[in-house]
Write a protein that holds these residues in place. Structure first.
Motif, PDB file in Angstrom:
ATOM      1  N   SER A 267       0.423  19.897  -4.417  1.00  0.00           N
ATOM      2  CA  SER A 267       1.053  18.569  -4.320  1.00  0.00           C
ATOM      3  C   SER A 267       1.147  18.106  -2.876  1.00  0.00           C
ATOM      4  CB  SER A 267       2.443  18.608  -4.956  1.00  0.00           C
ATOM      5  OG  SER A 267       3.268  19.543  -4.283  1.00  0.00           O
ATOM      6  N   LEU A 268       1.421  19.014  -1.937  1.00  0.00           N
ATOM      7  CA  LEU A 268       1.480  18.644  -0.520  1.00  0.00           C
ATOM      8  C   LEU A 268       0.102  18.206  -0.031  1.00  0.00           C
ATOM      9  CD1 LEU A 268       3.055  18.462   2.120  1.00  0.00           C
ATOM     10  CD2 LEU A 268       2.522  20.881   2.513  1.00  0.00           C
ATOM     11  N   GLY A 269      -0.941  18.929  -0.413  1.00  0.00           N
ATOM     12  CA  GLY A 269      -2.283  18.556   0.018  1.00  0.00           C
ATOM     13  C   GLY A 269      -2.729  17.225  -0.544  1.00  0.00           C
ATOM     14  N   ILE A 270      -2.485  16.985  -1.824  1.00  0.00           N
ATOM     15  CA  ILE A 270      -2.886  15.715  -2.435  1.00  0.00           C
ATOM     16  C   ILE A 270      -2.109  14.550  -1.826  1.00  0.00           C
ATOM     17  CG2 ILE A 270      -2.936  14.415  -4.595  1.00  0.00           C
ATOM     18  CD1 ILE A 270      -5.053  16.599  -4.354  1.00  0.00           C
ATOM     19  N   THR A 271      -0.829  14.745  -1.547  1.00  0.00           N
ATOM     20  CA  THR A 271      -0.016  13.671  -0.956  1.00  0.00           C
ATOM     21  C   THR A 271      -0.546  13.264   0.413  1.00  0.00           C
ATOM     22  OG1 THR A 271       1.937  14.444  -2.148  1.00  0.00           O
ATOM     23  CG2 THR A 271       2.302  13.029  -0.232  1.00  0.00           C
ATOM     24  N   THR A 272      -0.864  14.234   1.248  1.00  0.00           N
ATOM     25  CA  THR A 272      -1.365  13.908   2.591  1.00  0.00           C
ATOM     26  C   THR A 272      -2.738  13.239   2.522  1.00  0.00           C
ATOM     27  OG1 THR A 272      -2.189  16.193   2.713  1.00  0.00           O
ATOM     28  CG2 THR A 272      -0.060  15.723   3.743  1.00  0.00           C
ATOM     29  N   VAL A 273      -3.580  13.666   1.598  1.00  0.00           N
ATOM     30  CA  VAL A 273      -4.898  13.037   1.461  1.00  0.00           C
ATOM     31  C   VAL A 273      -4.768  11.580   1.029  1.00  0.00           C
ATOM     32  CG1 VAL A 273      -7.011  13.021   0.084  1.00  0.00           C
ATOM     33  CG2 VAL A 273      -6.174  15.165   1.031  1.00  0.00           C
ATOM     34  N   LEU A 274      -3.911  11.303   0.049  1.00  0.00           N
ATOM     35  CA  LEU A 274      -3.725   9.933  -0.422  1.00  0.00           C
ATOM     36  C   LEU A 274      -3.093   9.058   0.658  1.00  0.00           C
ATOM     37  CD1 LEU A 274      -2.524  10.528  -4.105  1.00  0.00           C
ATOM     38  CD2 LEU A 274      -4.799   9.863  -3.297  1.00  0.00           C
ATOM     39  N   THR A 275      -2.171   9.611   1.429  1.00  0.00           N
ATOM     40  CA  THR A 275      -1.544   8.832   2.503  1.00  0.00           C
ATOM     41  C   THR A 275      -2.562   8.462   3.574  1.00  0.00           C
ATOM     42  OG1 THR A 275       0.542   9.986   2.106  1.00  0.00           O
ATOM     43  CG2 THR A 275       0.326   8.798   4.185  1.00  0.00           C
ATOM     44  N   MET A 276      -3.423   9.394   3.935  1.00  0.00           N
ATOM     45  CA  MET A 276      -4.468   9.078   4.910  1.00  0.00           C
ATOM     46  C   MET A 276      -5.413   8.012   4.377  1.00  0.00           C
ATOM     47  SD  MET A 276      -4.135  10.538   7.791  1.00  0.00           S
ATOM     48  CE  MET A 276      -5.736   9.969   8.309  1.00  0.00           C
ATOM     49  N   SER A 277      -5.729   8.062   3.103  1.00  0.00           N
ATOM     50  CA  SER A 277      -6.586   7.024   2.510  1.00  0.00           C
ATOM     51  C   SER A 277      -5.925   5.656   2.589  1.00  0.00           C
ATOM     52  CB  SER A 277      -6.896   7.372   1.052  1.00  0.00           C
ATOM     53  OG  SER A 277      -7.556   8.611   0.953  1.00  0.00           O
ATOM     54  N   THR A 278      -4.614   5.605   2.375  1.00  0.00           N
ATOM     55  CA  THR A 278      -3.885   4.335   2.464  1.00  0.00           C
ATOM     56  C   THR A 278      -3.899   3.788   3.887  1.00  0.00           C
ATOM     57  OG1 THR A 278      -2.439   5.046   0.659  1.00  0.00           O
ATOM     58  CG2 THR A 278      -1.675   3.217   2.028  1.00  0.00           C
ATOM     59  N   ILE A 279      -3.724   4.655   4.872  1.00  0.00           N
ATOM     60  CA  ILE A 279      -3.735   4.220   6.272  1.00  0.00           C
ATOM     61  C   ILE A 279      -5.110   3.654   6.637  1.00  0.00           C
ATOM     62  CG2 ILE A 279      -3.558   5.004   8.655  1.00  0.00           C
ATOM     63  CD1 ILE A 279      -1.492   7.037   7.738  1.00  0.00           C
TER      64      ILE A 279
END
Length: 437
Positions: A267-279
């Protein structure tokens, strides 16, 4: 006739003339507007008429990266001499008019090259002023807002500087008919000290001039208002760089989480990946779709790769852990074979900490007598079991143990990642900021 009626007729006969009408008639006669054909330039058929220009920039309203243009409000002033407008004056004072007289005389046909939109302000009336001097010199001033194109290079965005120019040129008259020039050189351009932009620092304004050639019409004098803008980086540090860096650092937290805590690390890895995609999506939404890589793209995509690699790192750890458990299970099954016909024997000490299942798995092996209590100082129960292992089995087990030592240390991948990931990211930042700053 009554006396009062005669007096009334006398007063009407002595009524003063209409000053407005007489003034208008006097002005037309003074400037001789109706006596000349103002559809032709002054000194038509002779040498080119010099037209001086100066500009006062009132405001630089906006810079648009998406449309690649800028909007500027300025006072544009023209200076020339038209002897047809000369008049006699004892006081040598000029006469000032508004935009209504401009339509009756000749004025330079200056336009803005590469302009997208422009208009003359008309509140409360048209912001046009015409001043005529007795010797025929004319000052023509107007207040204009113009939106013009600016070719921007975003390869270093947002650590970039942009150079734009506003170009002025006569539309109809070539350099043989009209000589357009800056009236006082660089001093022809004045800037309001209060001009400021939210995203840019205005570094300098300067003027230049050159000839422009059109294959179908000829050469024209063109004037340039050049200015350089340097982008403020602090906004992008707060909105882009700091969040991206924090997301990368947050992805490193998974290296300190137990490898068996699958939901937490995934869950931590997926959250950081999605946040970077949003940025990344948010930054590109406010930028034109250019075909080259921008400086911010390099930083964000490298950060995205670091975040993505942290997810892959845990995938590798989880896979190796699964393989390790399978091999341990197989080796455990192989380590207790039947002792029939085996030559060499060894003794293995099992204390009471082994589970009952482990001791039961040793059923059928030769049991040695218990060691007396006075020999063993600790008051623990021990059981000695003789296991017979062949020399071939011993060599196989040594190779298996070496492999197990590597497989059992899958958590070492996390240990190395704790050093490699931050070190590599720091090196990348040092190279990035040294190149672009």
């Amino acid at each position: 006739m009554r006396p009062w009626a005669g007096a009334q007729l006398t007063s009407l006969a002595k009524k003063p003339p209409d000053v407005t009408k007489s003034r208008r008639l006097k002005t037309e006669q003074l400037l001789k507007v109706d006596d000349h054909d103002f559809t032709m330039r002054p000194a038509f058929g002779g040498p080119a008429i010099p037209v001086g220009v100066d500009v006062q920039v009132e405001s630089l309203d906006s810079i648009s990266e998406v449309d690649m243009d800028f909007t500027m409000t300025l006072y544009l002033r023209h200076y020339w001499k038209d002897e047809r407008l000369s008049f006699t004056s004892t006081t040598n004072k000029s006469m000032t008019f508004d935009g209504r007289l401009v339509k009756k005389i000749w004025v330079p046909d200056v336009f803005f090259v590469h302009s997208k939109r422009s208009f003359i302000h008309d509140t409360t009336t048209e912001n046009i002023m015409l001043r005529v001097f007795p010797d025929g010199h004319v000052l023509y001033s107007l207040r204009v807002t113009v939106t013009a194109a600016c070719n921007m290079d975003f390869s270093r965005f947002p650590l970039d500087s942009q150079s734009c120019s506003l170009e002025l040129e006569s539309y109809a008259y070539t350099d043989e008919d009209l000589m357009l020039y800056w009236k006082s050189g660089d001093e022809s351009l004045s800037i309001d000290d209060k001009i400021s932009l939210s995203q840019f620092l205005i570094q300098k304004f300067h003027t230049t001039s050159r000839l422009a050639f059109y294959s179908s019409t000829g050469w024209y004098n063109r004037l340039y208002i050049n200015f350089t803008l340097r982008r403020h980086i602090f906004f992008f540090l707060l909105q882009t760089y700091f969040p991206a860096t924090l997301m990368v650092m947050l992805s490193w937290v998974s290296f300190w989480i137990d490898r068996r805590a699958v939901p937490a690390r995934v869950s931590l890895g997926i959250t950081t990946v999605l946040t970077m995609s949003t940025i990344i999506t948010g930054v590109n939404a406010s930028m034109p779709r250019v075909s080259y890589i921008k400086a911010v793209d390099i930083y964000l995509w490298v950060s995205f790769v670091f975040v993505f690699l942290s997810v892959l790192e845990y995938a590798a750890v989880n896979y190796l852990t699964t393989v390790q458990e399978r091999r341990e299970r197989k080796l455990r099954d192989r380590s207790l074979p039947c002792t029939c016909g085996m030559s060499h024997t060894r003794t293995m000490m099992l204390d009471g900490t082994y589970s009952e299942a482990d001791t039961n798995s040793l059923a059928g092996y030769t049991e040695a007598p218990m060691v007396p209590d006075e020999v063993v100082p600790e008051k623990q129960e021990h059981m000695v079991v003789h296991l017979s292992v062949s020399s071939e089995s011993t060599n196989t087990k040594k190779k298996g143990i070496r492999a197990l030592r590597i497989m059992q240390n899958t958590h070492a991948i996390d240990k190395y990642s704790r050093m490699i990931f931050p070190g590599a990211y720091i090196i990348f930042n040092l190279i990035y900021w040294s190149v672009y700053c």
